[in-house]
Enzyme design. Structure first.
Site, PDB file in Angstrom:
ATOM      1  N   ARG A  47     -17.743 -27.277  -9.546  1.00 45.71           N
ATOM      2  CA  ARG A  47     -16.798 -26.204  -9.923  1.00 45.71           C
ATOM      3  C   ARG A  47     -17.224 -24.846  -9.385  1.00 45.71           C
ATOM      4  O   ARG A  47     -16.842 -23.801  -9.889  1.00 45.71           O
ATOM      5  CB  ARG A  47     -16.610 -26.107 -11.438  1.00 45.71           C
ATOM      6  CG  ARG A  47     -15.963 -27.331 -12.031  1.00 45.71           C
ATOM      7  CD  ARG A  47     -15.339 -27.004 -13.373  1.00 45.71           C
ATOM      8  NE  ARG A  47     -14.870 -28.229 -13.989  1.00 45.71           N
ATOM      9  CZ  ARG A  47     -15.616 -28.989 -14.755  1.00 45.71           C
ATOM     10  NH1 ARG A  47     -16.850 -28.636 -15.023  1.00 45.71           N
ATOM     11  NH2 ARG A  47     -15.116 -30.081 -15.265  1.00 45.71           N
ATOM     12  N   LYS A  66     -10.248 -16.344   1.532  1.00 44.87           N
ATOM     13  CA  LYS A  66      -9.450 -17.579   1.623  1.00 44.87           C
ATOM     14  C   LYS A  66     -10.317 -18.629   2.299  1.00 44.87           C
ATOM     15  O   LYS A  66     -10.840 -18.382   3.392  1.00 44.87           O
ATOM     16  CB  LYS A  66      -8.221 -17.370   2.503  1.00 44.87           C
ATOM     17  CG  LYS A  66      -7.111 -16.572   1.896  1.00 44.87           C
ATOM     18  CD  LYS A  66      -5.948 -16.649   2.875  1.00 44.87           C
ATOM     19  CE  LYS A  66      -4.859 -15.690   2.602  1.00 44.87           C
ATOM     20  NZ  LYS A  66      -3.849 -15.703   3.664  1.00 44.87           N
ATOM     21  N   GLU A 110      -7.228 -11.015  17.357  1.00 42.38           N
ATOM     22  CA  GLU A 110      -7.178 -10.594  15.937  1.00 42.38           C
ATOM     23  C   GLU A 110      -7.514  -9.111  15.805  1.00 42.38           C
ATOM     24  O   GLU A 110      -7.011  -8.431  14.907  1.00 42.38           O
ATOM     25  CB  GLU A 110      -8.125 -11.433  15.076  1.00 42.38           C
ATOM     26  CG  GLU A 110      -7.703 -12.885  14.887  1.00 42.38           C
ATOM     27  CD  GLU A 110      -6.447 -13.091  14.016  1.00 42.38           C
ATOM     28  OE1 GLU A 110      -6.041 -12.179  13.268  1.00 42.38           O
ATOM     29  OE2 GLU A 110      -5.864 -14.185  14.115  1.00 42.38           O
ATOM     30  N   LYS A 146      -9.175  -4.975   7.364  1.00 43.18           N
ATOM     31  CA  LYS A 146      -8.913  -6.190   6.594  1.00 43.18           C
ATOM     32  C   LYS A 146      -9.392  -6.041   5.154  1.00 43.18           C
ATOM     33  O   LYS A 146      -8.679  -6.399   4.208  1.00 43.18           O
ATOM     34  CB  LYS A 146      -9.573  -7.418   7.252  1.00 43.18           C
ATOM     35  CG  LYS A 146      -9.271  -8.681   6.466  1.00 43.18           C
ATOM     36  CD  LYS A 146      -9.353  -9.940   7.247  1.00 43.18           C
ATOM     37  CE  LYS A 146      -8.925 -11.108   6.367  1.00 43.18           C
ATOM     38  NZ  LYS A 146      -9.055 -12.395   7.010  1.00 43.18           N
ATOM     39  N   GLU A 159      -2.520 -12.297  -1.836  1.00 46.20           N
ATOM     40  CA  GLU A 159      -1.355 -12.292  -0.940  1.00 46.20           C
ATOM     41  C   GLU A 159      -0.018 -12.307  -1.683  1.00 46.20           C
ATOM     42  O   GLU A 159       0.839 -13.161  -1.461  1.00 46.20           O
ATOM     43  CB  GLU A 159      -1.433 -13.464   0.053  1.00 46.20           C
ATOM     44  CG  GLU A 159      -0.543 -13.245   1.262  1.00 46.20           C
ATOM     45  CD  GLU A 159      -0.839 -14.169   2.429  1.00 46.20           C
ATOM     46  OE1 GLU A 159      -2.010 -14.481   2.673  1.00 46.20           O
ATOM     47  OE2 GLU A 159       0.125 -14.558   3.094  1.00 46.20           O
ATOM     48  N   HIS A 181       1.494 -14.099  13.216  1.00 47.50           N
ATOM     49  CA  HIS A 181       0.996 -15.421  12.830  1.00 47.50           C
ATOM     50  C   HIS A 181       2.091 -16.435  12.520  1.00 47.50           C
ATOM     51  O   HIS A 181       1.846 -17.636  12.593  1.00 47.50           O
ATOM     52  CB  HIS A 181       0.052 -15.306  11.637  1.00 47.50           C
ATOM     53  CG  HIS A 181      -1.330 -14.876  12.044  1.00 47.50           C
ATOM     54  ND1 HIS A 181      -1.566 -13.689  12.694  1.00 47.50           N
ATOM     55  CD2 HIS A 181      -2.538 -15.485  11.925  1.00 47.50           C
ATOM     56  CE1 HIS A 181      -2.861 -13.577  12.937  1.00 47.50           C
ATOM     57  NE2 HIS A 181      -3.472 -14.657  12.493  1.00 47.50           N
ATOM     58  N   HIS A 201       1.505 -19.511  14.498  1.00 43.43           N
ATOM     59  CA  HIS A 201       1.152 -20.836  13.964  1.00 43.43           C
ATOM     60  C   HIS A 201       2.100 -21.913  14.502  1.00 43.43           C
ATOM     61  O   HIS A 201       1.671 -23.031  14.799  1.00 43.43           O
ATOM     62  CB  HIS A 201       1.192 -20.834  12.432  1.00 43.43           C
ATOM     63  CG  HIS A 201      -0.046 -20.259  11.822  1.00 43.43           C
ATOM     64  ND1 HIS A 201      -0.091 -19.734  10.560  1.00 43.43           N
ATOM     65  CD2 HIS A 201      -1.307 -20.123  12.312  1.00 43.43           C
ATOM     66  CE1 HIS A 201      -1.316 -19.300  10.293  1.00 43.43           C
ATOM     67  NE2 HIS A 201      -2.069 -19.518  11.349  1.00 43.43           N
TER      68      HIS A 201
END
Ligand code: GLY
Length: 342
Positions: free
Chosen positions: A108, A130, A172, A214, A224, A235, A239
């Site tokens: 956990r 993330k 980026e 960032k 987000e 993106h 993507h």
């Protein structure tokens, strides 16, 4: 060395730009540490690792999946990892994403940190909390929000990076400048040759300023819900292009930023001159401004984007360089844009 803080709901993270792998020992306990790395990073830099057990994974987007995660869990059990163990990922975006996901879920959640070894991971993947893996061909479909205790961006490690990988990081950085700092954009326009040659002073400024942009966004909106969506500039198309053409992430994002700029012009928000500056900078940085793809396949991929909500996608457009805004665009309109493009 310059440091920055991220304050997330899952903890605080300190980003150290210009710190080195050799100094990693200063930031971790003397015992109960496990290192996760990949075969390439291990080959070049193992001698600089502190003396702790190492789990080595392969490279490439294909291994960023639950099978790799499962095999790492198995090794952690073998090593007798407990909740006091700290897990350190030394590598690029894939190592960092997998390490963050494994560390956040095993028992956990145990503490973790990164030594980021690629330009792309220094300016993007290792910063922001993330951590996820791909599932059934969908990027980062399974993951968590969880901040690493620290990130070391060792600029010396960039010297063994293939040029294609450097370019992906530069894409980026262009994105961060385009959404967050017109001065940084101008600096890139003036110093692109030195950036391509990995000039230490230029790269240090680019990495640091990118991380400033960032982390400021992540500090406002870790999960987000709004502001953070701005980091997706280029993106959504990117993507879809990446998935359908197999192009590298940075290359696809580069082409995606050109499409998003042109969509901004088409909708009357951005001056054509500003869109042209973005295209020229990407071209100067040897990044693609257009990637050949089948329009139907791109559209299908776009429809399955995980950011889709109902009949639209929250899309990042520009009013100017450094001035992004988020706008829900209908799938039908995006289809028109793709048809115009291809
Ligand atoms: N770990 C990458 C991000 O949070 O955006």
């Amino acid at each position: 060395m310059k440091t920055l803080e991220i304050h997330g709901s899952t903890g605080d993270s300190t980003i150290r730009v210009g710190e080195t792998l050799q100094n990693l020992g200063k930031y971790i306990p003397a015992e109960n540490v496990v290192i996760i790395t990949d075969v390439n990073v291990k080959r070049f830099y193992q001698n600089n690792f502190p003396p702790h057990p190492v789990i080595t994974i392969q490279t490439g987007e294909k291994i960023k999946n639950l099978d790799t995660v499962r095999s790492i869990y198995g090794k952690l059990v073998e090593f007798g990892v407990d909740r006091s163990t700290v897990i350190i990922g030394i590598g690029g975006g894939i190592v960092c994403d997998i390490t963050g996901f494994v560390a956040s879920t095993f028992l956990r959640g145990v503490k973790f940190g990164f030594v980021s070894s690629t330009l792309l991971s220094q300016v993007d993947a290792s910063v922001g909390g993330k951590n996820g893996v791909n599932f059934k061909g969908y990027k980062n479909m399974v993951g968590v929000f969880s901040q690493p205790e620290f990130v070391i961006c060792d600029l010396n490690l960039l010297n063994t990076l293939p040029q294609k990988e450097v370019l992906c990081g530069l894409a980026e950085i262009v994105k961060h400048a385009a959404i967050g700092n017109a001065d940084l954009f101008k600096y890139l326009e003036e110093h692109y040759q030195k950036a391509l040659a990995l000039d230490t002073g230029v790269i240090e400024r680019l990495v640091y300023d990118s991380v400033v942009i960032k982390s400021a966004i992540v500090n406002k909106d870790e999960k987000e819900k709004g502001e953070r969506r701005k980091l997706n500039f280029g993106h959504t198309f990117g993507h879809a292009i990446e998935k359908t053409t197999g192009a590298r992430h940075g290359e696809a994002v580069s082409a995606g930023m050109v499409m998003a700029s042109e969509l901004s012009v088409r909708k009357g928000h951005l001056q054509p001159k500003a869109a042209q500056r973005i295209k020229s900078l990407l071209r100067n940085l040897k990044l693609p401004t257009r990637l050949q793809a089948d329009r139907k396949t791109v559209f299908d991929a776009l429809q399955k984007d995980k950011k889709r909500q109902g009949d639209g996608i929250y899309f990042v457009l520009l009013e100017d360089i450094g001035k992004p805004f988020v706008h829900k665009i209908s799938i039908t309109e995006l289809e028109d844009v793709i048809n115009d493009f291809y």
